[in-house]
Design a protein around this motif. Structure first.
Motif, PDB file in Angstrom:
ATOM      1  N   ALA A  17       0.840  -1.208   0.000  1.00  0.00           N
ATOM      2  CA  ALA A  17       0.000   0.000   0.000  1.00  0.00           C
ATOM      3  C   ALA A  17       0.871   1.252   0.000  1.00  0.00           C
ATOM      4  O   ALA A  17       0.907   1.998   0.978  1.00  0.00           O
ATOM      5  CB  ALA A  17      -0.930   0.000   1.213  1.00  0.00           C
ATOM      6  N   PRO A  18       1.590   1.527  -1.094  1.00  0.00           N
ATOM      7  CA  PRO A  18       2.442   2.720  -1.135  1.00  0.00           C
ATOM      8  C   PRO A  18       1.635   4.006  -1.093  1.00  0.00           C
ATOM      9  O   PRO A  18       0.514   4.061  -1.613  1.00  0.00           O
ATOM     10  CB  PRO A  18       3.183   2.576  -2.466  1.00  0.00           C
ATOM     11  N   THR A  19       2.196   5.022  -0.453  1.00  0.00           N
ATOM     12  CA  THR A  19       1.585   6.348  -0.435  1.00  0.00           C
ATOM     13  C   THR A  19       2.670   7.381  -0.723  1.00  0.00           C
ATOM     14  O   THR A  19       3.862   7.116  -0.590  1.00  0.00           O
ATOM     15  CB  THR A  19       0.918   6.652   0.912  1.00  0.00           C
ATOM     16  N   THR A  20       2.251   8.559  -1.130  1.00  0.00           N
ATOM     17  CA  THR A  20       3.189   9.615  -1.500  1.00  0.00           C
ATOM     18  C   THR A  20       3.385  10.579  -0.344  1.00  0.00           C
ATOM     19  O   THR A  20       2.426  10.972   0.333  1.00  0.00           O
ATOM     20  CB  THR A  20       2.679  10.379  -2.732  1.00  0.00           C
ATOM     21  N   ALA A  21       4.647  10.951  -0.102  1.00  0.00           N
ATOM     22  CA  ALA A  21       4.971  11.860   0.989  1.00  0.00           C
ATOM     23  C   ALA A  21       6.160  12.722   0.598  1.00  0.00           C
ATOM     24  O   ALA A  21       6.889  12.421  -0.350  1.00  0.00           O
ATOM     25  CB  ALA A  21       5.287  11.074   2.263  1.00  0.00           C
ATOM     26  N   ARG A  22       6.342  13.772   1.363  1.00  0.00           N
ATOM     27  CA  ARG A  22       7.534  14.609   1.217  1.00  0.00           C
ATOM     28  C   ARG A  22       8.638  13.994   2.063  1.00  0.00           C
ATOM     29  O   ARG A  22       8.516  13.909   3.284  1.00  0.00           O
ATOM     30  CB  ARG A  22       7.228  16.038   1.688  1.00  0.00           C
ATOM     31  N   LEU A  23       9.698  13.531   1.423  1.00  0.00           N
ATOM     32  CA  LEU A  23      10.787  12.859   2.123  1.00  0.00           C
ATOM     33  C   LEU A  23      11.898  13.853   2.417  1.00  0.00           C
ATOM     34  O   LEU A  23      12.409  14.514   1.519  1.00  0.00           O
ATOM     35  CB  LEU A  23      11.330  11.707   1.282  1.00  0.00           C
ATOM     36  N   GLY A  40       4.289  20.477   8.785  1.00  0.00           N
ATOM     37  CA  GLY A  40       3.038  20.834   8.136  1.00  0.00           C
ATOM     38  C   GLY A  40       1.841  20.146   8.759  1.00  0.00           C
ATOM     39  O   GLY A  40       1.941  19.399   9.732  1.00  0.00           O
ATOM     40  N   THR A  41       0.663  20.376   8.160  1.00  0.00           N
ATOM     41  CA  THR A  41      -0.584  19.922   8.765  1.00  0.00           C
ATOM     42  C   THR A  41      -0.739  18.403   8.765  1.00  0.00           C
ATOM     43  O   THR A  41      -1.480  17.853   9.582  1.00  0.00           O
ATOM     44  CB  THR A  41      -1.788  20.541   8.030  1.00  0.00           C
ATOM     45  N   ARG A  42      -0.061  17.699   7.870  1.00  0.00           N
ATOM     46  CA  ARG A  42      -0.166  16.235   7.815  1.00  0.00           C
ATOM     47  C   ARG A  42       0.898  15.549   8.669  1.00  0.00           C
ATOM     48  O   ARG A  42       0.964  14.331   8.730  1.00  0.00           O
ATOM     49  CB  ARG A  42      -0.051  15.739   6.374  1.00  0.00           C
ATOM     50  N   GLY A  43       1.702  16.343   9.358  1.00  0.00           N
ATOM     51  CA  GLY A  43       2.657  15.787  10.297  1.00  0.00           C
ATOM     52  C   GLY A  43       3.796  15.030   9.641  1.00  0.00           C
ATOM     53  O   GLY A  43       3.994  15.086   8.420  1.00  0.00           O
ATOM     54  N   GLY A  44       4.559  14.311  10.476  1.00  0.00           N
ATOM     55  CA  GLY A  44       5.719  13.576   9.981  1.00  0.00           C
ATOM     56  C   GLY A  44       5.957  12.313  10.781  1.00  0.00           C
ATOM     57  O   GLY A  44       5.427  12.141  11.888  1.00  0.00           O
ATOM     58  N   ILE A  45       6.774  11.435  10.219  1.00  0.00           N
ATOM     59  CA  ILE A  45       7.127  10.181  10.892  1.00  0.00           C
ATOM     60  C   ILE A  45       8.572   9.843  10.546  1.00  0.00           C
ATOM     61  O   ILE A  45       8.979   9.986   9.392  1.00  0.00           O
ATOM     62  CB  ILE A  45       6.174   9.029  10.476  1.00  0.00           C
ATOM     63  N   PHE A 443       3.624  14.030  15.111  1.00  0.00           N
ATOM     64  CA  PHE A 443       4.104  12.726  14.661  1.00  0.00           C
ATOM     65  C   PHE A 443       2.911  11.813  14.365  1.00  0.00           C
ATOM     66  O   PHE A 443       2.097  11.509  15.245  1.00  0.00           O
ATOM     67  CB  PHE A 443       5.016  12.108  15.713  1.00  0.00           C
ATOM     68  N   VAL A 444       2.835  11.403  13.116  1.00  0.00           N
ATOM     69  CA  VAL A 444       1.696  10.595  12.675  1.00  0.00           C
ATOM     70  C   VAL A 444       2.141   9.745  11.490  1.00  0.00           C
ATOM     71  O   VAL A 444       3.064  10.106  10.756  1.00  0.00           O
ATOM     72  CB  VAL A 444       0.506  11.504  12.289  1.00  0.00           C
ATOM     73  N   SER A 445       1.501   8.608  11.336  1.00  0.00           N
ATOM     74  CA  SER A 445       1.823   7.701  10.230  1.00  0.00           C
ATOM     75  C   SER A 445       0.536   7.109   9.686  1.00  0.00           C
ATOM     76  O   SER A 445      -0.536   7.245  10.287  1.00  0.00           O
ATOM     77  CB  SER A 445       2.752   6.584  10.718  1.00  0.00           C
TER      78      SER A 445
END
Length: 453
Positions: A17-23, A40-45, A443-445
């Protein structure tokens, strides 16, 4: 210079289940702080080498912090066996550095391509859990970058430590760790191998003699049926003593040399039908028949004993475009009938799994979301395209939860959230502490969203 930033497709090792993110790949602690403050608003992991099978290190539409740019070994106390290193250092690198000094990592999973931060975040376990516990048991302290941009020193026995070990990166970014190591005098293993005719025979052998070995694992043929259901090859051992190495050999002259070996990478994608029930059945039959009925004291390299699949880069591609699901659960001692029932169900479903391993867990470690509890753990790889797989695994989840067991979050990609609290009784404490140290949900995933962690 700013940290490297790019938009990419991110997936787990199962590739389901790949998803796109800012790495973002920080190369200094200061860059890591800046990255956390700008998630940002979508957080990071945080993410290491990408060996979590499911969606634990993905963050759709948000930020993923690639911590492999922070990979320094800062200090080694060769007398007491304590190392201070960055969280981006891999277990492979630690072995390269530490083995010549007579020290080995205290716990290793089935791959050495795991970062120290990932080992702590997933609180990894290995073949020695019944003796040594999980990785976190050997972590003396760590430095944690929390959501407010501050770096905290976190010691053992504190709530934040227990929430972070096994917390899947949701309490903050681990920057460094101080780890107690395992002394060794050679880089070889002394290995005993035997065959078990069925699951009951295997459980009896493990129960009777597992305490005699530091490391223990059993490969199970999950396609075997009838009287052979659960037949297995049991492999156990310990670090070889110097006197086990013959005089005049290269191994005796260089007893602590690390020689991992490597095989060619498989093609980028293999046909989906390659791992059919028939081909896996042939492989399992051959593997079982070739194993010795009983052999003691065989000398094996560390890589062969602990990490046989690491010799084949990207071995997960053999499952084809559909990827793979790894399902791992644990049930306690006294729940052997649940284990038997699950093995029979998987066998009856004819799951083409050639990577199925059973281990015994010892005492649990204090991590609130740590996976191991005393009992039996079974892990199996299954092609994700197998018909009826979702319904089968949902039913197994119900069995595991009813038996007081749990599934491993580092490998999960599909658990229903309503079962989580039954499996992890300290979940509410984890959620409360997470809300305290990260009130804005920095922090969210994908895993955290799916399971409401």
């Amino acid at each position: 210079m700013p940290a490297d930033t790019v938009s990419v497709s991110v997936s787990g090792w199962g590739r389901t289940a790949p998803t796109t993110a800012r790495l973002i790949r920080p190369r200094t602690y200061e860059e890591a702080v800046t990255a956390v403050r700008g998630c940002g608003t979508r957080g990071g992991i945080p993410r290491g080498l990408g060996r979590a099978y499911g969606d634990a290190a993905q963050n759709a539409g948000g930020t993923v912090l690639d911590m492999t740019g922070l990979d320094r070994v800062h200090a080694i106390d060769a007398d007491s066996g304590i190392v201070l290193c960055d969280a981006g250092v891999s277990l492979h690198r630690l072995m390269e550095v530490l083995l010549p000094l007579g020290w080995f990592v205290p716990v290793t999973p089935g791959t050495r391509y795991v970062t120290v931060g990932g080992a702590i975040g997933a609180d990894i376990h290995g073949r020695n859990h019944h003796v040594s516990g999980s990785f976190s048991r050997h972590v003396l302290s760590l430095e944690l970058l929390t959501a407010d941009g501050e770096i905290r020193t976190v010691g053992r026995g504190t709530p934040l430590f227990d929430a972070t070990t096994g917390g899947m990166g949701l309490t903050g970014v681990i920057l460094t760790a101080t780890i107690q190591l395992q002394p060794v005098v050679t880089s070889l293993m002394s290995v005993d191998t035997e065959r078990a005719r069925d699951l009951d025979d295997l459980l009896a052998r493990l129960s009777a003699t597992d305490g005699h070995y530091r490391y223990s694992v059993a490969w199970i043929d999950l396609l075997a049926s009838g009287a052979a259901t659960g037949r297995a090859v049991l492999t156990r051992g310990d670090h070889a003593p110097l006197e086990a190495l013959r005089e005049g050999t290269r191994a005796r002259r260089e007893p602590l040399a690390f020689r991992p070996g490597r095989l060619p990478a498989p093609p980028a994608l293999l046909p989906e039908g390659l791992l059919s029930r028939r081909t896996v059945g042939w492989f399992n039959e051959l593997w079982y028949r070739r194993a010795p009925r009983a052999r003691t004291g065989e000398l094996q390299r560390l890589a062969r004993f602990f990490h046989p699949l690491d010799g084949m880069p990207h071995w997960n591609r053999v499952y084809g475009r559909g990827g793979l699901v790894q399902y791992q659960f644990v049930v306690g001692h006294g729940q052997e009938e649940t284990l038997r029932r699950i093995v029979r169900r998987v066998s009856a479903h004819r799951c083409p799994s050639f990577l199925a391993v059973l281990k015994r867990f010892g005492d649990a470690d204090p991590g609130w979301l740590s996976f191991p509890v005393p009992g039996w753990t079974l892990a199996l790889d299954i092609p994700a395209y197998l018909p009826g797989l979702g319904a089968l695994l949902d039913a197994l989840d119900e069995d595991v939860a009813a038996a007081g067991g749990r599934v491993y979050l580092a490998k999960d990609s599909r658990l229903r959230p309503e079962l989580l609290a039954a499996m992890y009784p300290r979940l509410d404490e984890f959620r409360a502490l997470r809300a305290e140290v990260d009130p804005r949900g920095v922090f969210v995933s994908d895993l955290a969203r799916r399971l409401a962690l």
